[in-house]
Design an enzyme around this catalytic site. Structure first.
Site, PDB file in Angstrom:
ATOM      1  CD  GLU B 136      23.277  11.703  48.012  1.00  0.00           C
ATOM      2  OE1 GLU B 136      23.996  10.976  47.286  1.00  0.00           O
ATOM      3  OE2 GLU B 136      22.076  11.460  48.229  1.00  0.00           O
ATOM      4  CG  HIS B 207      16.611   6.763  57.463  1.00  0.00           C
ATOM      5  ND1 HIS B 207      16.798   5.459  57.064  1.00  0.00           N
ATOM      6  CD2 HIS B 207      16.256   7.438  56.344  1.00  0.00           C
ATOM      7  CE1 HIS B 207      16.552   5.348  55.774  1.00  0.00           C
ATOM      8  NE2 HIS B 207      16.217   6.540  55.309  1.00  0.00           N
TER       9      HIS B 207
HETATM   10  C1  LIG Z   1      22.773   8.058  49.055  1.00  0.00           C
HETATM   11  C2  LIG Z   1      21.310   8.229  49.291  1.00  0.00           C
HETATM   12  N1  LIG Z   1      20.727   9.408  49.011  1.00  0.00           N
HETATM   13  C3  LIG Z   1      19.420   9.586  49.252  1.00  0.00           C
HETATM   14  C4  LIG Z   1      18.662   8.580  49.776  1.00  0.00           C
HETATM   15  C5  LIG Z   1      17.184   8.800  50.099  1.00  0.00           C
HETATM   16  N2  LIG Z   1      16.360   8.030  49.164  1.00  0.00           N
HETATM   17  C6  LIG Z   1      15.886   6.814  49.499  1.00  0.00           C
HETATM   18  S1  LIG Z   1      15.068   6.095  48.236  1.00  0.00           S
HETATM   19  C7  LIG Z   1      15.300   7.412  47.225  1.00  0.00           C
HETATM   20  C8  LIG Z   1      14.785   7.371  45.815  1.00  0.00           C
HETATM   21  C9  LIG Z   1      15.323   6.218  45.029  1.00  0.00           C
HETATM   22  O1  LIG Z   1      14.727   6.150  43.768  1.00  0.00           O
HETATM   23  P1  LIG Z   1      15.011   4.968  42.770  1.00  0.00           P
HETATM   24  O2  LIG Z   1      16.454   4.612  42.776  1.00  0.00           O
HETATM   25  O3  LIG Z   1      14.428   5.336  41.453  1.00  0.00           O
HETATM   26  O4  LIG Z   1      14.252   3.698  43.387  1.00  0.00           O
HETATM   27  P2  LIG Z   1      12.691   3.502  43.615  1.00  0.00           P
HETATM   28  O5  LIG Z   1      12.399   4.033  44.976  1.00  0.00           O
HETATM   29  O6  LIG Z   1      11.981   4.226  42.554  1.00  0.00           O
HETATM   30  O7  LIG Z   1      12.467   2.036  43.571  1.00  0.00           O
HETATM   31  C10 LIG Z   1      16.010   8.416  47.890  1.00  0.00           C
HETATM   32  C11 LIG Z   1      16.350   9.721  47.312  1.00  0.00           C
HETATM   33  C12 LIG Z   1      19.314   7.368  50.068  1.00  0.00           C
HETATM   34  N3  LIG Z   1      18.650   6.322  50.595  1.00  0.00           N
HETATM   35  N4  LIG Z   1      20.624   7.213  49.821  1.00  0.00           N
END
Ligand SMILES: Cc1ncc(C[n+]2csc(CCOP(=O)(O)OP(=O)(O)O)c2C)c(N)n1
Ligand SMILES: [Mg+2]
Lengths: 466, 403
Positions: B136, B207
């Site tokens: 972000e 959320h």
């Molecule tokens: C600071 C923040 N930005 C956005 C999100 C929304 N979000 C939740 S999970 C996710 C993707 C995470 O991907 P990754 O780190 O590769 O983990 P995976 O889900 O693949 O295990 C996002 C964008 C969040 N939880 N926190």
């Protein structure tokens, strides 16, 4: 602006005096284990013809008159360590798998249990009985394998797709279900979304949704452990372990964490689960380097890339990482565990909006941590179809029994809505609680308070509490 | 299926049959769950009906009667759409008419987790509509840089709860850019940071947040929260047009739930005007975003039960806000109330109440009442007790009237 000027001048003076008497020289005894090179970094090259100048920012860099940009795209990709192939065959028989049959069976049972719980909870969410769920499909070996290779006293920080860590450490099916249903037995007091587990008893910090925030926490916790390892030399030393996704590794917190872990030389293992996706975002939109492993060197951190579908490789890697992390009082290690996110990101996601179904089917067929270990177990003659059927049926029953019990249980007391913000309820909160209680009393038909343990009484008790 | 069928058996059976088809491509299904949380015998709670609420324009005629719309738009057509589609249409129009407009953020290329950016990457190309890495602070800083060099970036933060890594960029850079650049002329006008906010029934701590008050403390940022599809389209287009940075918060529970007639043509709504949604004589209720629906339901019950007459004002732009409309209204009614989801402490309600107290003190016949979230976090199981509901607003109206 005369004031600013004089301020600047005095700052400079302080700098000069520091250079003349560097504190590191004055207190060498109190700051042991500083690599010699770093202490010399303030020195200046002796002669003009020296091969290397000790620029403070890059020790031991040689001069060259050949201009050669580093071009990562021309480098070979970092190899992926594995112990057995996808058919469950051990590659180097001499090294072996470092795991007794009995332990391998336990790991297998836990992975199967995790996948059964995932299937059932996914379905429960679809039926509207659970608000949310996240699956581990394809990554069971990383979580279960890592947890099995650590000491139970090691401190763990999770992202959210590490349910297997909790399972392997002994979080019970009841505890999972209580959290998922946010009932009165939930250790999180019904405050968090499903899958945000935590257990102080098991040394696993509570999962928090904001991504990557746990990575610097792990560095700091590891520093606490480093000092405690020194101060309490009678106790076995501990490390801190941190899980995160390859997507989360794009956050500033990841970079800050690895850097501070390296500069403070903390006993920590950073484990990236690289499953190819961050929700819909493929790794090609996430980074252009060689995965997350390539970043380790940038921070001066020992790094290994591992085949996450190979639980034996995961275990060996983590055991060795733990040994390295405790060497000379401590240092961070980075492991990139390669995987493929077989399931949707969560129950809120339909991944076929951004990836082909065949891509997923291909992956499922090609490789999977559970089937790989099963092949190995069958090869050892300790597993067969009957055992498999029996295991699955008994696990299903156990999960559903816990599910049933947890779903019926009451919600936590309404007082839990206010407790825990501070150690003690504040005066302002008291007024809010009174106002809420008053509303609940005067409009009883508008609220289902009996779902909550203690009903309205819990608020009164909270107000009376001194 | 007999209702007594044990959950164990039902679930077991699901495992035997093939996986049920996945839900439509959508991340949250808030409205149904939200309604379900009302108690069985409730008369007030759970009475927000999106099909008939006066907050939404249910007919084309009503929508086009809006005096803020330009004449050519008022002579045009409308379409019944939800809030995420309205956002999508505004973005589409901006991309179509101004090549400086860029749309980016986490997961936006496939349409975004709330579908606001559906088909934009396909139609306008990934040079202008693209996924960013998951950072972000990175993507907002990137947007500030692009805006400072003449582009109009519309950056999406996936949830308002995740804007904090970008707080430094917004507060120290975006908000201060014009001021610190002095006569150089640098500024980041054209920058819009969109983010879904607010509770949905099951969002828990991360959320559910509505962090508008953190941004209204910062001169230099416009903070806008639309209440409906029609508003969202016109306010977002104005935000993109603005020469100052805008934080644009979209109540995510409304993305699907709020459906209304929206002019097909593009139009701009003012960023400096509150709107009187309903006039009244005895009390002024000031709110914005989702709680307006709660307020409308509570007002309708209260007017019936107590025979009072209540004025409802939507702030729309939370900062810099339209103080005159609010103060004029309170001077007329003599009583005021502020309703918002986020916590009371140092919230928007505090600012509104203080301003009313300063500018209409002698007209006040009751203290300015704040109906807001309590001083705590939004624990999953407790949301319905924490966020203002129809009952609390109804009761506050009664107390303020009877004071
Ligand atoms: C600071 C923040 N930005 C956005 C999100 C929304 N979000 C939740 S999970 C996710 C993707 C995470 O991907 P990754 O780190 O590769 O983990 P995976 O889900 O693949 O295990 C996002 C964008 C969040 N939880 N926190
Ligand atoms: Mg990932």
């Amino acid at each position: 602006m005369p004031n600013t000027m004089s301020l600047r001048a005095s700052t400079r003076r302080i700098h000069c005096s520091k250079l003349l008497h560097p504190t590191t020289y004055l207190h060498t005894r109190q700051t042991p284990k500083v690599p010699v090179g770093w202490r010399q970094c303030r020195a200046v090259a002796s002669t003009a013809s020296a091969e290397r100048v000790l620029f403070p920012g890059a020790l031991n860099s040689k001069f060259t008159n050949e201009m050669a940009f580093i071009r990562p795209s021309t480098h070979k990709a970092i190899p992926t360590y594995r112990v057995m192939d996808q058919y469950g065959q051990v590659i180097n028989k001499e090294v072996g798998v470092d795991t007794e049959d009995e332990e391998a069976l336990t790991l297998y049972r836990n992975m199967v249990c995790l996948s059964i719980m995932d299937l059932l909870m996914f379905e429960a969410q679809r039926q509207g009985r659970l608000s949310f769920y996240m699956m581990s499909a394809g990554e069971e070996g990383i979580a279960v394998g890592t947890a099995s290779a650590l000491d139970p006293s090691d401190v763990i920080f999770c992202q959210y797709r590490e349910t297997g860590v909790f399972l392997q450490r002994g979080f019970t099916l009841d505890q999972f279900m209580n959290q998922l249903f946010a009932n009165k037995e939930d250790l999180g007091k019904g405050r968090n979304m499903p899958v945000h587990y935590g257990s102080k008893e098991l040394n696993i910090h509570t999962v928090s949704s904001p991504l990557a925030t746990q990575i610097p926490h792990a560095a700091g916790a590891a520093y606490a452990l480093k000092l405690q390892n020194q101060q309490q030399s009678d106790k076995p030393p501990r490390v801190a372990v941190c899980f995160f996704g390859e997507g989360a590794a794009s956050e500033g917190d990841f970079h800050a964490a690895l850097n501070i872990a390296a500069t403070r030389q903390v006993p920590s293992i950073f484990i990236c689960r690289n499953n190819g996706y961050a929700i819909s975002t493929p790794t090609s939109d996430q980074y252009r380097g060689d995965g997350i492993a390539a970043r380790g060197a940038g921070y001066g951190i020992d790094t290994l890339r591992v085949d996450g579908n190979d639980i034996f490789a995961v275990r060996r890697a983590v055991k060795e990482a733990r040994r390295i992390a405790l060497e000379n009082g401590g240092k961070p290690v980075l492991i990139e565990m390669m995987a493929y996110r077989v399931g949707h990101h969560s129950t809120s996601d339909d991944s076929f909006a951004y990836r082909q179904k065949v891509e997923v089917e291909d992956w499922k067929r090609r490789d999977n941590p559970i089937t790989r270990l099963r092949k190995w177990l069958e090869g050892r003659g300790v597993w067969d179809e009957d055992k498999e059927r029996e295991l699955r049926s008994s696990l299903r029953k156990k999960v559903l029994a816990a599910f049933d019990k947890a779903e019926k249980m009451k919600k936590p007391p309404i007082a839990s809505a206010f407790e825990g913000v501070y150690e003690e309820i504040t005066e302002e909160q008291k007024q809010h609680i009174e106002e809420l209680r008053d509303i609940l009393q005067r409009y009883p038909k508008e609220y289902d308070i009996d779902q909550h343990e203690g009903g309205i009484e819990s608020l009164s008790q909270l107000l009376e509490k001194k | 299926m007999p209702p007594s069928l044990s959950p164990v058996r039902t679930l077991s059976r699901c495992l035997l049959r093939p996986q049920s088809p996945i839900h439509p491509r959508c991340q949250w299904h808030p409205s149904s769950i939200r309604q379900a949380s009302a108690a069985a015998g409730a008369r007030l709670n759970g009475t927000v009906e999106f099909d008939s609420t006066p907050i939404l324009q249910h007919t084309s005629r009503a929508a086009l009667a809006n005096p803020e719309l330009p004449p050519d738009v008022r002579n045009g057509q409308t379409k019944r759409i939800n809030l995420y589609t309205a956002v999508n249409e505004a973005l589409r129009h901006a991309l179509q008419t101004d090549e400086r407009v860029l749309v980016f953020g986490e997961d936006i290329q496939f349409g975004g987790v709330f579908r606001c950016t559906m088909n934009l990457a396909g139609d306008f190309g990934t040079d202008r509509v693209f996924n960013t890495p998951l950072s972000e602070q990175g993507l907002v800083g990137f947007a500030i840089g692009a805006a400072s060099e003449g582009m109009k970036p519309v950056a999406e933060i996936q949830f308002a709860d995740y804007v904090y890594p970008a707080f430094d960029q917004l507060v120290n850079e975006a908000a201060k850019r014009r001021y610190m650049s002095g006569s150089t002329g640098y500024n980041c006008g054209g920058l819009v940071v969109r983010m879904p906010c607010g509770v949905v029934g099951h969002g828990a701590l991360y959320h559910s947040q509505s962090p508008e008050a953190l941004f209204t403390h910062i001169p230099g940022l416009h903070v806008v929260i639309p209440r409906s599809p029609l508003q969202a389209k016109g306010l977002l287009l104005s935000a993109i047009q603005s020469n100052d940075p805008v934080v644009f918060m979209e109540p995510k529970v409304l993305y699907r739930a709020a459906v209304e007639q929206v002019p097909v043509d593009a139009y701009h709504l003012p960023l400096d005007k509150a709107e009187v949604l309903k006039s009244g004589k005895d009390l002024t209720v000031v709110s914005y975003g989702t709680p307006l629906y709660t307020c409308a339901a509570a007002i309708s019950a209260a007017e019936k039960d107590f025979g009072c007459s209540v004025e409802l004002i939507d702030l729309r732009t939370i900062y810099p806000w339209d103080r005159k409309t609010v103060v004029d209204s309170v001077k007329k009614t003599g009583r005021a109330m502020v309703v918002h989801e986020s916590m009371m402490n140092a919230g928007v309600g505090a600012e509104v109440a203080a301003t009313i107290q300063e500018q209409a003190f002698l007209r006040l016949e009751a203290p300015v009442k704040r109906v807001t979230g309590w001083a705590t976090h939004t624990g999953l199981s407790f949301e319905k007790f924490i966020i203002p509901d129809v009952t609390r607003v109804y009761d506050a109206i009664r107390k303020t009237i009877e004071y």
